[in-house]
Write a protein that holds these residues in place. Structure first.
Motif, PDB file in Angstrom:
ATOM      1  N   ILE A 133       0.770  -1.539   0.258  1.00  0.00           N
ATOM      2  CA  ILE A 133       0.153  -0.273  -0.029  1.00  0.00           C
ATOM      3  C   ILE A 133       0.507   1.184   0.365  1.00  0.00           C
ATOM      4  O   ILE A 133       0.636   2.181  -0.543  1.00  0.00           O
ATOM      5  CB  ILE A 133      -1.488  -0.261   1.053  1.00  0.00           C
ATOM      6  CG1 ILE A 133      -2.471  -0.961   1.159  1.00  0.00           C
ATOM      7  CG2 ILE A 133      -1.346   1.192   1.978  1.00  0.00           C
ATOM      8  CD1 ILE A 133      -3.080  -1.095   2.057  1.00  0.00           C
ATOM      9  N   LEU A 134       2.482   1.509   0.897  1.00  0.00           N
ATOM     10  CA  LEU A 134       2.982   2.414   0.487  1.00  0.00           C
ATOM     11  C   LEU A 134       3.405   2.988  -0.585  1.00  0.00           C
ATOM     12  O   LEU A 134       3.905   3.662  -0.942  1.00  0.00           O
ATOM     13  CB  LEU A 134       3.731   1.980   1.478  1.00  0.00           C
ATOM     14  CG  LEU A 134       3.336   2.484   3.102  1.00  0.00           C
ATOM     15  CD1 LEU A 134       4.689   2.122   4.351  1.00  0.00           C
ATOM     16  CD2 LEU A 134       3.057   4.163   3.748  1.00  0.00           C
ATOM     17  N   GLU A 135       4.231   1.425  -1.446  1.00  0.00           N
ATOM     18  CA  GLU A 135       4.354   1.545  -2.398  1.00  0.00           C
ATOM     19  C   GLU A 135       4.070   2.214  -3.607  1.00  0.00           C
ATOM     20  O   GLU A 135       4.118   2.660  -4.640  1.00  0.00           O
ATOM     21  CB  GLU A 135       4.951  -0.175  -3.267  1.00  0.00           C
ATOM     22  CG  GLU A 135       5.352   0.383  -4.656  1.00  0.00           C
ATOM     23  CD  GLU A 135       5.006  -0.220  -4.996  1.00  0.00           C
ATOM     24  OE1 GLU A 135       5.214  -0.519  -6.187  1.00  0.00           O
ATOM     25  OE2 GLU A 135       3.952  -1.303  -4.858  1.00  0.00           O
ATOM     26  N   VAL A 171      -4.114  -6.063  -1.609  1.00  0.00           N
ATOM     27  CA  VAL A 171      -4.814  -8.229  -0.942  1.00  0.00           C
ATOM     28  C   VAL A 171      -4.215  -9.267  -1.841  1.00  0.00           C
ATOM     29  O   VAL A 171      -3.432  -9.927  -1.601  1.00  0.00           O
ATOM     30  CB  VAL A 171      -6.012  -7.827  -0.343  1.00  0.00           C
ATOM     31  CG1 VAL A 171      -6.870  -8.996  -0.183  1.00  0.00           C
ATOM     32  CG2 VAL A 171      -6.248  -6.171   0.858  1.00  0.00           C
ATOM     33  N   THR A 172      -4.645  -9.102  -2.815  1.00  0.00           N
ATOM     34  CA  THR A 172      -3.533 -10.252  -3.879  1.00  0.00           C
ATOM     35  C   THR A 172      -2.348 -10.861  -3.871  1.00  0.00           C
ATOM     36  O   THR A 172      -2.271 -11.425  -3.558  1.00  0.00           O
ATOM     37  CB  THR A 172      -4.321 -10.374  -5.478  1.00  0.00           C
ATOM     38  OG1 THR A 172      -5.921  -9.333  -5.571  1.00  0.00           O
ATOM     39  CG2 THR A 172      -4.339 -10.881  -6.029  1.00  0.00           C
ATOM     40  N   THR A 173      -1.877  -9.777  -3.866  1.00  0.00           N
ATOM     41  CA  THR A 173      -0.021  -9.747  -3.811  1.00  0.00           C
ATOM     42  C   THR A 173      -0.311 -10.053  -2.656  1.00  0.00           C
ATOM     43  O   THR A 173       0.987 -11.488  -2.658  1.00  0.00           O
ATOM     44  CB  THR A 173       0.874  -8.533  -4.336  1.00  0.00           C
ATOM     45  OG1 THR A 173      -0.036  -7.967  -5.421  1.00  0.00           O
ATOM     46  CG2 THR A 173       1.869  -8.743  -4.660  1.00  0.00           C
ATOM     47  N   THR A 174      -0.942  -9.930  -2.010  1.00  0.00           N
ATOM     48  CA  THR A 174      -0.679 -10.781  -0.135  1.00  0.00           C
ATOM     49  C   THR A 174      -0.496 -11.911   0.196  1.00  0.00           C
ATOM     50  O   THR A 174       0.300 -12.561   0.890  1.00  0.00           O
ATOM     51  CB  THR A 174      -1.312  -9.459   0.747  1.00  0.00           C
ATOM     52  OG1 THR A 174      -0.718  -8.111   0.841  1.00  0.00           O
ATOM     53  CG2 THR A 174      -0.446 -10.125   2.054  1.00  0.00           C
ATOM     54  N   THR A 175      -2.048 -12.054  -0.603  1.00  0.00           N
ATOM     55  CA  THR A 175      -2.248 -13.221  -0.260  1.00  0.00           C
ATOM     56  C   THR A 175      -1.746 -14.472  -0.407  1.00  0.00           C
ATOM     57  O   THR A 175      -1.645 -16.164  -0.371  1.00  0.00           O
ATOM     58  CB  THR A 175      -3.779 -13.541  -0.814  1.00  0.00           C
ATOM     59  OG1 THR A 175      -4.846 -12.541  -0.360  1.00  0.00           O
ATOM     60  CG2 THR A 175      -4.012 -14.731  -0.681  1.00  0.00           C
TER      61      THR A 175
END
Length: 594
Positions: free
Chosen positions: A80-82, A361-365
């Motif tokens: 999110i920060l990126e 969220v997709t990348t984190t998952t």
């Protein structure tokens, strides 16, 4: 068959290497090797069949591991920060601040890389952000391509050793140690690595000035109306805030006494540093806010801009690392607060959208599933490997090395360095570290120190030509063809793959120097840890005995006679042996019963 039965552990390890070299996914290679050799071990009566009943419990244990929850939180925070624009603002502002000096842009990249490492903890996000923003500017003003590529790739990999690092979380889990202690131990080595990178850039700027030119005057846009840089105002503000932080740090015990109303003689070093730094940052923020609201003009545009740009990452560092070091939050809770803070920062910057959240969220998952699948496979492999006495084989292999602890550390670090050419830090952490930890502990090596040492070494896995992931990330955003610069309208030559590789080599050497320094000076890591007071138990016992009042031993009461201290009837000297006297009296009572 007898040979296989006696050497199943090394055969199993060699089989895993063969599977990995054939290109099979790591998670499935680990799981398949574990189950296949478990079947062989059961058939050869080397492995008890009942051992495999522990496998479901181990897998459920992975799902119930609260420590691993920190991984998705920190990943979500970084992604999110990126996308929130924080990296762009940092690079633009710090680039203007350092730009007037030779090598200033490279120093700005190192400084921003350190801040992004302490907030995002994700290498890909840091390298891609700085590659997209800084590389075109450095090429525009004549930086050497190897230096520019190496600085960006190396600064991005700082996210692997500076807390909140994902690799430190996994190492702490595999070594069975606290994540907070691992973070404290890695803090000083991470900052030292930043200093070495900056020292290398300074030396290049001195001896090869054409490789790292200063920004031309027309590119310095952050100026006052009269053309001044505004640096004196920034220096005065920095000096005042630093002096205030030092004062608070030296009087931390008195402040604690005033705040709590109880006498406090000593405050932990990490708590002192965090609170003092927060006080200095808060003072700078208040001064910049008052200056902007009242328009007093006490601070220059440069000072005001630098203050407001540095506040979000420093606030996140306090939310994550500050709460962990102060003992207010666990690493998992700190990661949750960091993720929420990143969402709030993105909202305040008007960058928060449903698409951004969906992508993050997709990348984190995906990353979290990747980690868990590797851990499940490693658990299958590890259960079988332990069942066939694999740890004993590894222990005999490594404890027999000449040189004791030093010989073990040298061989292990050389092995990790070369394995990093083919395996990333997740795979190294799950496959190799569980085999090394028992041996290190038996040799008397502190596992926190050992974990930080391995973390610094594993950082090189992102920089190894030709398989370093940081080099791949940079290659994906670096210009592969000649292009026209949008500012100068000049044609800029491309950045070749070999230039990226050669640019990474000096920073790999710096990382290896850091590994050597940690081995030579263990205090580099242990200086960040809380000093545990050692108590002399014999001295404590003697002090307790001296402080206890003299209490006379109770006299024995004879149940038969009822008289204190008198021998039982017919038994001379029975009081000398109370148990015998009691037994005799009971026997006499029994004889009197009808």
């Amino acid at each position: 068959m007898e040979f296989i039965a006696h050497n199943l552990a090394p055969i199993m390890f060699a089989g895993l290497i063969v599977f990995l070299l054939m290109g099979f996914p790591v998670a499935f290679s680990l799981g398949a090797c574990g189950l296949f050799f478990a079947f062989i071990g059961i058939e050869l009566n080397v492995l008890p069949e009942a051992l495999m009943q522990a496998l479901p419990l181990r897998i459920f244990g992975i799902m119930q591991n609260d420590t691993l929850l920190a991984i998705p939180f920190f990943t979500l925070m970084g992604l999110i920060l990126e996308r929130s624009g924080m990296a762009e603002d940092l690079l633009e502002t710090i680039g203007q601040l350092f730009g007037p000096v030779r090598g200033g842009l490279a120093l700005a990249v190192i400084f921003v890389g350190t801040l992004l490492a302490a907030t995002t903890g994700v290498v890909a996000a840091s390298v891609i952000s700085m590659g997209l923003i800084s590389l075109p500017i450095m090429l525009r003003y004549g930086y050497d391509r190897r230096l520019a590529s190496g600085v960006i790739a190396a600064s991005g990999t700082l996210a692997q050793i500076i807390p909140p690092s994902l690799v430190l979380i996994i190492l702490a889990d595999q070594l069975g140690r606290s994540v907070g202690d691992m973070y404290k131990g890695a803090f000083v080595p991470g900052l030292m690595l930043c200093g070495f990178y900056a020292l290398y850039v300074i030396l290049i700027a001195i001896f090869k000035p054409q490789w790292a030119p200063a920004l031309p005057p027309e590119a310095r846009t952050l100026k006052e109306d009269n053309g001044d840089t505004g640096l004196p105002s920034l220096l005065v503000l920095t000096a005042l805030c630093t002096a205030a932080s030092v004062y608070v740090g030296k009087n931390m015990a008195a402040l604690h006494t005033w705040w709590t109303g109880e006498a406090v003689e000593k405050v932990a070093l990490d708590e002192t540093i965090v609170v003092a730094m927060c006080f200095g940052v808060a003072l700078a923020f208040i001064a910049a806010s008052v200056n902007r609201i009242t328009r007093m003009g006490l601070l220059s545009r440069m000072a005001e801009r630098v203050t407001f740009v540095l506040i979000p990452p420093l606030l996140l560092i306090f939310l994550v690392l500050g709460t962990i070091f102060l003992g207010v939050a666990t690493p998992t809770e700190g990661g949750a607060m960091g993720a929420m803070g990143a969402i709030i920062i993105a909202f305040l910057r008007r960058r928060l959208s449903f698409d951004l959240l969906k992508q993050a969220v997709t990348t984190t998952t995906k990353l979290s599933c990747f980690v868990v699948f590797i851990l499940v496979g490693a658990t299958m492999f590890g259960l079988t490997f332990q069942g066939v006495d694999g740890p004993i084989w590894v222990e005999h292999l490594l404890t027999g090395l000449p040189g004791g602890q030093l010989g073990f550390l040298i061989v292990v670090n050389i092995m990790i360095f070369f394995l990093a050419f083919f395996l990333d830090f997740f795979e190294l952490s799950f496959i190799v570290v569980p085999l090394l930890a028992p041996v290190a502990q038996k040799l008397g090596i502190d596992l926190i120190w050992f974990g930080v040492l391995l973390g610094v070494n594993m950082q090189t896995s992102f920089m190894h030509p030709p398989f370093g992931f940081a080099l791949f990330y940079l290659r994906s955003v670096a210009p592969a063809k000649e292009y026209e610069d949008r500012i100068t309208k000049k044609m800029i030559p491309p950045v070749t793959t070999m230039q990226i590789y050669w640019g990474a080599v000096p920073f790999v050497v710096i990382q290896l120097i850091m590994v050597s320094l940690i081995i030579a000076f263990p205090g580099i890591v242990s200086s960040g840890l809380d000093k545990q007071e050692v108590y002399d138990l014999d001295k404590v016992r003697m002090e307790m005995e001296a402080a206890m009042p003299d209490v006379p031993a109770p006299d024995f009461v004879d149940p038969a006679s009822g008289a204190e201290g008198a021998p039982a009837e017919g038994e001379e000297g029975a009081a000398d042996d109370p148990l015998k006297a009691l037994q005799d009296s009971l026997d006499k009572d029994g004889d009197k019963k009808p």
